[in-house]
Design a protein around this motif. Structure first.
Motif, short mmCIF file in Angstrom:
data_model
loop_
_atom_site.label_atom_id
_atom_site.label_comp_id
_atom_site.label_asym_id
_atom_site.label_seq_id
_atom_site.Cartn_x
_atom_site.Cartn_y
_atom_site.Cartn_z
N GLY A 299 51.31 0.02 12.05
CA GLY A 299 52.55 -0.97 12.66
C GLY A 299 52.14 -2.46 11.73
O GLY A 299 51.44 -2.64 10.86
N HIS A 300 53.12 -3.23 12.30
CA HIS A 300 53.05 -4.57 11.79
C HIS A 300 52.08 -5.52 12.60
O HIS A 300 51.85 -5.54 13.72
CB HIS A 300 54.27 -5.18 12.00
N SER A 301 51.44 -6.48 11.66
CA SER A 301 50.47 -7.25 12.06
C SER A 301 50.93 -8.48 13.07
O SER A 301 50.04 -8.93 13.95
CB SER A 301 49.63 -8.15 10.88
N GLU A 302 52.26 -8.55 13.08
CA GLU A 302 52.85 -9.55 13.95
C GLU A 302 53.02 -9.04 15.45
O GLU A 302 53.28 -9.67 16.38
CB GLU A 302 53.98 -10.28 13.76
N ASP A 303 52.83 -7.58 15.38
CA ASP A 303 53.32 -6.96 16.75
C ASP A 303 51.90 -6.94 17.77
O ASP A 303 50.70 -7.13 17.25
CB ASP A 303 53.65 -5.40 16.36
N PRO A 304 52.12 -6.86 19.09
CA PRO A 304 50.90 -6.91 19.97
C PRO A 304 50.16 -5.70 19.82
O PRO A 304 50.81 -4.52 19.23
CB PRO A 304 51.52 -6.80 21.31
N ALA A 305 48.95 -5.77 19.87
CA ALA A 305 47.75 -4.68 19.32
C ALA A 305 47.60 -3.90 20.47
O ALA A 305 47.43 -4.24 21.72
CB ALA A 305 46.81 -5.24 18.76
N VAL B 274 53.72 2.80 17.81
CA VAL B 274 54.32 1.72 16.69
C VAL B 274 55.76 1.46 16.93
O VAL B 274 56.40 0.57 16.82
CB VAL B 274 54.11 2.19 15.36
N GLY C 270 57.19 -1.00 19.19
CA GLY C 270 56.87 -2.49 19.12
C GLY C 270 55.49 -2.87 18.95
O GLY C 270 55.35 -3.87 19.15
N TYR C 271 54.47 -2.00 18.70
CA TYR C 271 53.19 -2.37 18.88
C TYR C 271 52.52 -2.09 17.31
O TYR C 271 52.70 -1.11 16.80
CB TYR C 271 52.61 -1.60 19.85
N ARG C 272 51.21 -2.65 17.23
CA ARG C 272 50.34 -2.62 16.21
C ARG C 272 49.15 -1.63 16.83
O ARG C 272 48.71 -1.82 17.81
CB ARG C 272 49.76 -3.84 15.85
N HIS D 289 46.03 -4.44 24.07
CA HIS D 289 46.12 -3.45 25.11
C HIS D 289 45.04 -2.34 25.01
O HIS D 289 45.07 -1.85 23.91
CB HIS D 289 47.61 -2.88 25.43
#
Length: 158
Positions: A17-23, A46, A49-51, A111
């Motif tokens: 996923g993307h580094s700016e998304d919530p983990a 992913v 919308g999550y990392r 999370h």
């Protein structure tokens, strides 16, 4: 496979996923590798919308393996007898490992989803590192307290 330091240990991990998304941190159970979490599940998280971070706990997969074998029968017997078992580390140590992984990845909070022993590690993480746990999702896990969620002979919750 990337490796993160956790004190004197090394933890193998993957990030999707993307580094700016919530983990979302996925914590596997006893002896399970990070691949316990199927790629289809990781991909779905992913896409939502999550990392996603999944890793091998100490003594699993490509992470550091400590010397010596643990006698699970002896540990269980000690616990049943109200004794303190002789173990090389505790769930709290494993929770600290997970927090060290977040440090390495510069993730402030995640999370945290854990299954079985991973659920117990996730609960310890929420206790020891509350500011790092956005939400806690323990799956097939209990607190370990003898009066909480124990099955009875009929298979029902007592």
């Amino acid at each position: 496979m990337p490796i993160a330091p956790a004190g004197s240990l090394q933890l193998a991990y993957e990030v999707h996923g993307h580094s700016e998304d919530p983990a979302v941190l996925l914590v596997a159970g006893l002896g399970r590798q990070l691949i316990f979490w199927p790629y289809g599940l990781v991909h779905a998280i992913v896409v939502a919308g999550y990392r996603v971070v999944r890793f091998d706990n100490r003594d699993a997969g490509l992470s550091t393996h400590l010397s010596g074998k643990l006698n699970l029968s002896a540990v269980s017997a000690a616990l049943r007898n109200g004794e303190t078992p002789q173990v090389p580390y505790l769930l709290g140590d494993m929770a600290d490992d997970a927090a060290a992984l977040l440090d390495h990845l510069r993730i402030e909070s995640a999370h945290v989803i854990g299954v079985s022993m991973g659920g117990a590690i996730a609960q310890e993480m929420a206790i020891r590192h509350a500011d790092r746990v956005t939400t806690l999702i323990p799956i097939m896990a209990t607190t370990g307290a003898s009066d909480v969620g124990q099955p009875n002979a009929r298979g029902n919750r007592a």
